[in-house]
Design an enzyme around this catalytic site. Structure first.
Site, mmCIF file in Angstrom:
data_model
loop_
_atom_site.group_PDB
_atom_site.id
_atom_site.type_symbol
_atom_site.label_atom_id
_atom_site.label_comp_id
_atom_site.label_asym_id
_atom_site.label_seq_id
_atom_site.Cartn_x
_atom_site.Cartn_y
_atom_site.Cartn_z
ATOM 1 N N ASP A 51 0.885 -1.163 0.000
ATOM 2 C CA ASP A 51 0.000 0.000 0.000
ATOM 3 C C ASP A 51 0.922 1.212 0.000
ATOM 4 O O ASP A 51 1.680 1.414 0.940
ATOM 5 C CB ASP A 51 -0.865 -0.062 1.275
ATOM 6 C CG ASP A 51 -1.490 1.289 1.635
ATOM 7 O OD1 ASP A 51 -1.537 2.183 0.770
ATOM 8 O OD2 ASP A 51 -1.938 1.422 2.790
ATOM 9 N N GLU A 76 -3.659 4.112 -2.602
ATOM 10 C CA GLU A 76 -3.995 3.739 -1.226
ATOM 11 C C GLU A 76 -5.491 3.836 -0.954
ATOM 12 O O GLU A 76 -6.097 2.935 -0.376
ATOM 13 C CB GLU A 76 -3.236 4.626 -0.233
ATOM 14 C CG GLU A 76 -3.744 4.413 1.195
ATOM 15 C CD GLU A 76 -2.826 4.938 2.274
ATOM 16 O OE1 GLU A 76 -2.467 6.125 2.235
ATOM 17 O OE2 GLU A 76 -2.485 4.147 3.173
ATOM 18 N N GLU A 77 -6.093 4.935 -1.373
ATOM 19 C CA GLU A 77 -7.515 5.125 -1.091
ATOM 20 C C GLU A 77 -8.363 4.058 -1.789
ATOM 21 O O GLU A 77 -9.325 3.545 -1.209
ATOM 22 C CB GLU A 77 -7.958 6.532 -1.526
ATOM 23 C CG GLU A 77 -7.445 7.653 -0.624
ATOM 24 C CD GLU A 77 -6.051 8.151 -0.986
ATOM 25 O OE1 GLU A 77 -5.487 7.667 -2.003
ATOM 26 O OE2 GLU A 77 -5.520 9.026 -0.266
#
Ligand SMILES: *[C@@H]1O[C@H](CO)[C@@H](O)[C@H](O)[C@H]1NC(C)=O
Ligand SMILES: *[C@@H]1O[C@H](CO)[C@@H](O)[C@H](O)[C@H]1NC(C)=O
Ligand SMILES: *[C@@H]1O[C@H](CO)[C@@H](O)[C@H](O)[C@H]1NC(C)=O
Ligand SMILES: *[C@@H]1O[C@H](CO)[C@@H](O)[C@H](O)[C@H]1NC(C)=O
Length: 351
Positions: A144, A162-163
């Protein structure tokens, strides 16, 4: 249906994963659902302030209020993923029955590898411009590309690697409740989260596509065989700042594997340098690596060439570390345009 979730919590306070402490928390997927339902309703009373000096200023925000306030079309897509998650976990037929472990890992300064004297040679590399980490990196330790506050802008405006990872595996979001900001020598390892959604696009084009039925097998702890490591890249204000020994060392010390253009978007990292750093860290850890270039065919070719060259010459991590030091000096000294691969004398591929 949210009421049903409250029955899953009758234990004491959840410990915090604080800086400088290697510690793990294991929760059942239903406990996570319960905590996330609370986050959805903004019921964590002490998490109402993130100003410096306040109680939880070193923790990410956890309540969902910022998502409800935002009318951007991408926020609607985020909410679709979140509603689908709640629908799945509140349905008796589809509710998840496993566990998830969140582990804060850190390495003491005196245990950090002395990079200049590392004699190991490079491990295997597969660079590919096709595919994605979450799909094609299955079964590998997945990276991540995190913000030091894990989850980054998932409850706000952010919508990059990441989101997206957090939205299709919403159980990751609960890490924001108890994970203090990551330090330079730390990472967060998450084992067992489930994928609930399919998506398409990236950033402004992100769309929730539909449900995903996750058939990944489980380990003896009833955790899905999926491991994600959140490592935060240096957030560079000026791109030239990455060309210092200190910053190269900082990035090397962060963990690796099943990775890609780490910290190269919003964080202004240069992809070739980040790739080489990750190859070095993987070599030091004795792990092979798959590098996803997200459609960049030239980078894919260049990396494979660099790797071939390094392996044929039996270059060691220590030697390349020294080479990188000289590269930084020249780059920051009199030749800011100097290309890393040119400096390493690797013929650049033409496409
Ligand atoms: C935040 O919550 C705490 C604990 O409930 C409370 O004491 C404090 O007054 C609240 N602060 C604000 C700014 O709402
Ligand atoms: C939720 O969190 C935000 C950001 O930290 C804060 O401004 C807001 O007051 C919180 N709301 C509640 C109900 O705690
Ligand atoms: C998971 O298994 C179900 C039932 O066998 C199947 O319909 C579904 O396509 C599988 N999902 C994936 C992503 O392979
Ligand atoms: C690798 O680089 C060296 C110079 O650093 C060069 O002499 C050599 O020909 C290269 N080898 C390959 C296979 O590209």
């Amino acid at each position: 249906n949210f009421e049903a979730l409250y029955t899953y919590f009758d234990v004491g306070a959840i410990p915090l994963l604080q800086q400088g402490v290697g510690c793990a928390i294991t929760l059942s997927q239903m406990q996570i659902a319960c905590l996330l339902a609370n986050a959805f309703y903004c019921t964590f009373p002490h998490r109402n302030n993130s100003k410096p000096g306040t109680e939880y200023c070193n923790y990410p925000t956890i309540n969902f209020s910022s998502l409800f306030a935002d009318r951007a079309p991408t926020t609607t897509e985020k909410l679709r993923a979140i509603f689908h998650y709640f629908k799945t976990v509140t349905d008796e037929d589809t509710k998840p029955r496993g566990l998830v472990t969140f582990e804060r890992c850190f390495i003491q300064d005196r245990k950090l590898p002395p990079w200049t004297t590392q004699t190991m040679t490079f491990t295997k590399l597969h660079a590919t411009s096709e595919g994605t980490i979450e799909k094609d990196g299955r079964g590998m330790l997945q990276v991540d590309f995190a913000c030091n506050m894990v989850g980054g802008g998932v409850l706000g405006h952010g919508l990059v690697q990441e989101e997206i990872l957090f939205l299709i595996h919403p159980e990751l979001i609960v890490a924001r409740l108890f994970t203090e900001k990551l330090n330079d020598n730390e990472c967060l390892k998450i084992t067992g989260v489930q994928q609930y959604s399919l998506y398409s696009g990236y950033s402004r084009n992100f769309e929730w596509v539909g449900p995903y039925q996750d058939n990944t097998s489980r380990d003896e702890w009833k955790r899905l065989h999926r491991q994600i490591v959140a490592i935060d890249a240096l957030n560079l204000k000026r791109t030239e700042d990455q060309y210092t020994e200190r910053n190269i060392k900082r990035e090397l010390n962060k963990v690796t594997i099943a990775t890609g253009n780490w910290g190269c978007g919003a964080f202004h990292g240069e992809s070739k340098l980040k790739a080489l750093i990750q190859m070095m860290a993987a070599a030091a850890a004795g792990r092979d690596m798959v590098f996803f270039t997200f459609g960049d065919r030239k980078l894919e070719k260049d990396l494979m060439k660099l790797h071939q060259n390094l392996t044929e010459q039996k270059s060691t991590v220590g030697k390349i570390y020294e080479t990188l030091k000289s590269y930084c000096l020249i780059k920051r000294g009199h030749d800011p345009q100097l290309d890393l691969f040119k400096f390493l004398d690797v013929p650049s591929s033409s496409l």
